[in-house]
Design a protein around this motif. Structure first.
Motif, PDB file in Angstrom:
ATOM      1  N   ASN A   1       0.825  -1.224   0.000  1.00  0.00           N
ATOM      2  CA  ASN A   1       0.000   0.000   0.000  1.00  0.00           C
ATOM      3  C   ASN A   1       0.855   1.268   0.000  1.00  0.00           C
ATOM      4  O   ASN A   1       0.373   2.340   0.300  1.00  0.00           O
TER       5      ASN A   1
ATOM      6  N   ASN B   1       1.005  11.439   2.832  1.00  0.00           N
ATOM      7  CA  ASN B   1       0.307  12.195   1.794  1.00  0.00           C
ATOM      8  C   ASN B   1       0.420  13.708   1.958  1.00  0.00           C
ATOM      9  O   ASN B   1       0.144  14.450   1.019  1.00  0.00           O
ATOM     10  N   ASP B   2       0.844  14.161   3.135  1.00  0.00           N
ATOM     11  CA  ASP B   2       1.006  15.606   3.332  1.00  0.00           C
ATOM     12  C   ASP B   2       2.447  16.057   3.110  1.00  0.00           C
ATOM     13  O   ASP B   2       2.804  17.179   3.438  1.00  0.00           O
TER      14      ASP B   2
ATOM     15  N   TYR C   1       2.767  15.912  -4.712  1.00  0.00           N
ATOM     16  CA  TYR C   1       2.316  15.153  -3.543  1.00  0.00           C
ATOM     17  C   TYR C   1       1.836  13.782  -4.007  1.00  0.00           C
ATOM     18  O   TYR C   1       1.347  13.625  -5.137  1.00  0.00           O
ATOM     19  N   PRO C   2       1.980  12.760  -3.167  1.00  0.00           N
ATOM     20  CA  PRO C   2       1.678  11.386  -3.599  1.00  0.00           C
ATOM     21  C   PRO C   2       0.293  11.218  -4.225  1.00  0.00           C
ATOM     22  O   PRO C   2       0.141  10.481  -5.203  1.00  0.00           O
ATOM     23  N   MET C   3      -0.719  11.923  -3.682  1.00  0.00           N
ATOM     24  CA  MET C   3      -2.083  11.674  -4.138  1.00  0.00           C
ATOM     25  C   MET C   3      -2.307  12.001  -5.617  1.00  0.00           C
ATOM     26  O   MET C   3      -3.243  11.495  -6.216  1.00  0.00           O
ATOM     27  N   VAL C   4      -1.478  12.878  -6.194  1.00  0.00           N
ATOM     28  CA  VAL C   4      -1.688  13.217  -7.606  1.00  0.00           C
ATOM     29  C   VAL C   4      -0.949  12.246  -8.534  1.00  0.00           C
ATOM     30  O   VAL C   4      -1.065  12.350  -9.751  1.00  0.00           O
TER      31      VAL C   4
ATOM     32  N   SER D   1       0.049   8.405 -10.130  1.00  0.00           N
ATOM     33  CA  SER D   1      -0.590   7.114 -10.407  1.00  0.00           C
ATOM     34  C   SER D   1      -0.095   6.076  -9.401  1.00  0.00           C
ATOM     35  O   SER D   1       0.904   6.291  -8.699  1.00  0.00           O
TER      36      SER D   1
ATOM     37  N   GLN E   1       3.378   6.007  -7.399  1.00  0.00           N
ATOM     38  CA  GLN E   1       3.449   5.988  -5.935  1.00  0.00           C
ATOM     39  C   GLN E   1       4.335   4.833  -5.464  1.00  0.00           C
ATOM     40  O   GLN E   1       5.118   4.987  -4.517  1.00  0.00           O
TER      41      GLN E   1
END
Ligand code: ADP
Ligand code: ADP
Length: 230
Positions: free
Chosen positions: A89, A94-95, A136-139, A141, A145
């Motif tokens: 995972n 993420n911040d 940032y990681p959330m943007v 794929s 990641q």
């Protein structure tokens, strides 16, 4: 020599049955091997013992010629410098930016800003993400990641990498890319133990497979790279 040696290792979680039951196996210095088996077979537990996330109930775990029972609690962080761990995972913050996620192991060990910048960029270059360091990681794929997770695992240049279902959340093409990255690390001498239940993915790859079933090694001959006496 061996970089990892497990001798008659068992692990019982509180209140549970044996997650590992009398496991003996070796990983050679410079070897890449797969740890296979269905969900619940004990793959994660085995990797956690080597990473000192869990302690065995019985038996010995020797890593880099060190019996890790002798690693005291306050020495665990230092021990882990030599073991890069990659999760299914991704376990990214993420911040924090990509750069800061990869820098984390070096920040923890107090490296200078210059060293951190140099090594983080080298690690990101290795996984092909140099242009994403401010993202940032959330943007990113899923494949990107996971490559951030891999960059974080290699940034301190550990001689041993453990990966727990590293392609479990990725499609076949991205999974193949991740495996190619692992092969490249192995070609420069890094030892890797990679847990996966994806038999299709590894079928054509020329590496030893250590198969676990219900906490035991299925084929004892496959638990060591050579026949006994070799
Ligand atoms: P795998 O990685 O092959 O799926 P695991 O090592 O995660 O296998 O799990 C092996 C067995 O140990 C399973 O029966 C699982 O439910 C159990 N187990 C794993 N972690 C714990 C835990 N923290 N507490 C109790 N049981 C656990
Ligand atoms: P994986 O399939 O990647 O091994 P799991 O979903 O089995 O992940 O486990 C996730 C987390 O929960 C792990 O830290 C594992 O040790 C823990 N765990 C797994 N099985 C049990 C269980 N029966 N009891 C408590 N914790 C467990």
């Amino acid at each position: 020599g061996d970089i990892v040696y497990l001798h008659r290792v068992s692990k019982r979680y509180p209140g549970g049955h044996d997650a590992l039951n009398d496991v003996t196996l070796t990983l050679e210095q410079g070897e890449m091997a797969f740890l296979t088996g269905h969900s619940g077979a004990g793959k994660s537990t085995l990797l956690k013992l080597i990473a000192l996330i869990e302690r065995p109930s019985r038996g010995q775990v020797v890593v880099n010629n060190q019996n890790i029972a002798q690693v005291r609690r306050h020495q665990v962080a230092r021990y882990r410098r030599n073991v890069g761990v990659i999760f299914q995972n991704f376990n990214l913050l993420n911040d924090r930016t990509v750069f800061d996620n990869v820098a984390l192991p070096l920040v923890i060990r107090g490296e200078t800003r210059d060293t951190i910048a140099r090594r983080v960029r080298a690690a990101l270059d290795t996984v092909g993400l140099l242009d994403k360091e401010r993202q940032y990681p959330m943007v990113l794929s899923g494949g990107e990641q996971q490559r951030v997770g891999i960059a974080r695992a290699i940034v301190a240049k550990p001689p041993l990498i453990l990966a727990d279902e590293p392609t479990g959340n990725l499609d076949p093409a991205l999974s193949a890319e991740i495996m190619e990255l692992f092969q490249r690390f192995n070609e420069v001498g890094v030892s890797l133990l990679i847990a996966t239940h994806d038999v299709e993915l590894i079928r054509s790859m020329p590496y030893r497979e250590i198969a676990l079933q219900s906490g035991q090694v299925l084929d004892r001959a496959a638990a060591a790279p050579f026949e006994s006496g070799g």
